[in-house]
Structures are given as structure tokens and as C-alpha cells.
Design an enzyme around this catalytic site. Structure first.
Site, PDB file in Angstrom:
ATOM      1  N   ASP A 129      -6.891  -5.120  28.804  1.00 33.55           N
ATOM      2  CA  ASP A 129      -8.017  -4.942  28.974  1.00 33.55           C
ATOM      3  C   ASP A 129      -8.724  -6.192  29.029  1.00 33.55           C
ATOM      4  OD1 ASP A 129     -10.724  -4.258  29.563  1.00 33.55           O
ATOM      5  OD2 ASP A 129     -10.459  -2.508  28.210  1.00 33.55           O
ATOM      6  N   SER A 177     -15.343   3.029  28.757  1.00 33.78           N
ATOM      7  CA  SER A 177     -16.072   1.869  28.894  1.00 33.78           C
ATOM      8  C   SER A 177     -17.558   1.937  28.108  1.00 33.78           C
ATOM      9  CB  SER A 177     -16.349   1.437  30.460  1.00 33.78           C
ATOM     10  OG  SER A 177     -16.757   0.015  30.556  1.00 33.78           O
ATOM     11  N   HIS A 186      -8.542  -2.334  32.078  1.00 31.74           N
ATOM     12  CA  HIS A 186      -9.681  -1.408  31.784  1.00 31.74           C
ATOM     13  C   HIS A 186      -9.799  -0.082  32.752  1.00 31.74           C
ATOM     14  CE1 HIS A 186     -13.443  -1.078  30.065  1.00 31.74           C
ATOM     15  NE2 HIS A 186     -14.243  -0.959  31.156  1.00 31.74           N
TER      16      HIS A 186
END
Length: 292
Positions: A208, A162, A240
Site C-alpha cells: 500500500d 481507507s 490499497h
């Protein structure tokens, strides 16, 4: 006679110079004289070995504090008989603790790497902050850590999830001498990485909605016009958070990428070239197909 003396002096000088070079070479570290295959660690890989939960090296771990990052855990191979290892620093994402990336530590270390999974200074650190901490973590590993003698300081890499993935892109820009980067579901407001010179594999997730491939991973991949090699792997049906728990596909291709570019081990090209075709795990794969 004068010419004969001159020739003799030259011969003596050449022999002395060669001897000096030989002695000097013997004093250099092994890595300074490395040739093709000299960084290979462990047996020849197979599909079974690269997808196994643990690789061929027994590992140990130790906790560390900064400086210039919060804290972390270092995982490393116990064996020292094969020479030094490459090192990888890994950052978690936004509001995520080190624990979410801890599974990479023993998995990668058991394949022949020193791995530092770090806790960022703040859970809300932005990608640029995480990039700086990734670089700081690598510097700590090779200069001040208790395992520094196990590490080749010229073979370093970064990973991150991320915002940590976005940070690994920035870290590559800050430290172009890195051998590899693997951003996982990367998030970053900066979409332009034309100046990046580090071999980079971006791993995205098809479903995601936080860092969607269309606005993050694929855009980042397309912008990497200056990297010597690059790849984009998209996990089918994943979201995600797929990278924060053990995942065989992420592990397999991360290991292959690190082995190929940190260890210069062409035995792992079989997992990267020809490019894997879409299957139950992979919805899309793009690459420049590295070759030895």
C-alpha cells in the site's frame, strides 16, 4: 405467637419478592438475561463455512436514506427464529462510492449480521466526518430502520476502507460501547488511539503506497494500548485497493472478529488463536490472542 407471625410475614414477603423478580425477569428481553453462548448464531464454523461466498443465512436487502448520512443499503438475515442479530456499519474511502464496499453486505449478513453499507454525504468527507456518519448509521439502524426489531442495539460494530477505516477508528473513540471495529487499509492523520476501548482488527496491505502500513496501519495498531483485544493482519503483495472487491482472507478474518466480539462466540477463536503464521496470503500478523 408474635414471633411466629413475624416469621410467617417474612416468609410471605420473601416469596412475594421472588415472585416479583421472576415475573420481572420474564418481561425482560432475551438479550438482557443472556449468558455464555446466547448470542451464537448459525452452526459451528469450519474453514469451509467461514471462507464461503455465502454463509448459512438467506438474506434480503433494502435501500435507505439518512438521516445524518447520505444513503445506503441494508442487508439482513431473513431468519428471525434465532433471536436478534448484531449490526455493522461500513464506510467507503476517499472519493469512493458505496458500491466499492457493497460486497461486504451479503457476505456478512449471510453469516448472521445486519449490515449497512453507506454512501457518505460527500465523496471527499474526511475521517472524522465518516466516523460521525458511521455512528449515525448505527443509530438509524436500531431506532428508525425497517429492520430495527432484528437488531440487538447493544451489539454494534463499524468497518471502513481507507478514510472510512480511519473513520472507524474515530467512531470507536466516539462510541466506546461498540463491540468491534475493523479498519481496512485505514488512513488518518491522527496516529494516537490510546483512548480507544473497542476490540479492533486492523487489516493492512503490504504494498500500500496510499496508506502504507509503516505510517498508518502499524502505527495505529501500536497506539491501541487501551483496547481489550487487538490484531493486525497484513495482506501479502496487496495494494490499497485490495479491500474494494471480494477477498477471501479479508472476509474470513472479518467474520471471525465480528463473531468473536459482537456475538461473543468463542467457536470462532480457532481462526484467531493461535495466531495465523505468515503464508501466501498473509505477510504479517500481530495480536493479543483473545481467549474465552
Amino acid at each position: 405467637m408474635r414471633h411466629a407471625s413475624t416469621r410467617s410475614a417474612k416468609r410471605i414477603g420473601l416469596l412475594s419478592g421472588a415472585a416479583a423478580l421472576a415475573v420481572g425477569a420474564s418481561l425482560l428481553p432475551h438479550e438482557a438475561l443472556a449468558g455464555p453462548g446466547d448470542y451464537q448464531r448459525g452452526p459451528a464454523p469450519t474453514e469451509q463455512s467461514i471462507t464461503a461466498e455465502r454463509g448459512p443465512f438467506a438474506t434480503a436487502q433494502t435501500t435507505v436514506d439518512g438521516p445524518n448520512f447520505n444513503k445506503g443499503t441494508v442487508y439482513y438475515p431473513i431468519d428471525t427464529s434465532q433471536g436478534t442479530f448484531g449490526a455493522v456499519a461500513i464506510s467507503p474511502g476517499f472519493v469512493s462510492p458505496e458500491a466499492v464496499v457493497s460486497w461486504y453486505g451479503p457476505r456478512l449478513a449471510s453469516q448472521g449480521f445486519v449490515v449497512l453499507t453507506l454512501e457518505t454525504n460527500s465523496l471527499v468527507d474526511q475521517p472524522d466526518d465518516r466516523a460521525t456518519q458511521l455512528v449515525n448509521a448505527l443509530d438509524f439502524l436500531v431506532t428508525n430502520s425497517s429492520v430495527k426489531n432484528r437488531i440487538d442495539p447493544n451489539r454494534l460494530a463499524v468497518m471502513g476502507h481507507s478514510m472510512g477505516g480511519g473513520g472507524s477508528l474515530k467512531a470507536s473513540e466516539l462510541r466506546p460501547s461498540l463491540k468491534a471495529a475493523i479498519p481496512l487499509m485505514p488512513w488518518n492523520n491522527d496516529k494516537t488511539w490510546q483512548g480507544d476501548r473497542v476490540p479492533t482488527m486492523i487489516i493492512g496491505a503490504q504494498n500500500d503506497v496510499i496508506a502504507s502500513p509503516a505510517s498508518h496501519s502499524k502505527v495505529f495498531y501500536d497506539s491501541l494500548t487501551g483496547t481489550p483485544e487487538k490484531a493486525y493482519l497484513e495482506l501479502r503483495g496487496a495494494d490499497h485497493m485490495v479491500a474494494i472487491s471480494p477477498n477471501v482472507t479479508i472476509a474470513k478474518y472479518s467474520i471471525a472478529w465480528l463473531k468473536r466480539f459482537v456475538d461473543e462466540d468463542v467457536r470462532y477463536e480457532q481462526f484467531l488463536c493461535p495466531a495465523p503464521v505468515p503464508n501466501q496470503q498473509i505477510s504479517e500478523y500481530r495480536n493479543t490472542c483473545p481467549t474465552g
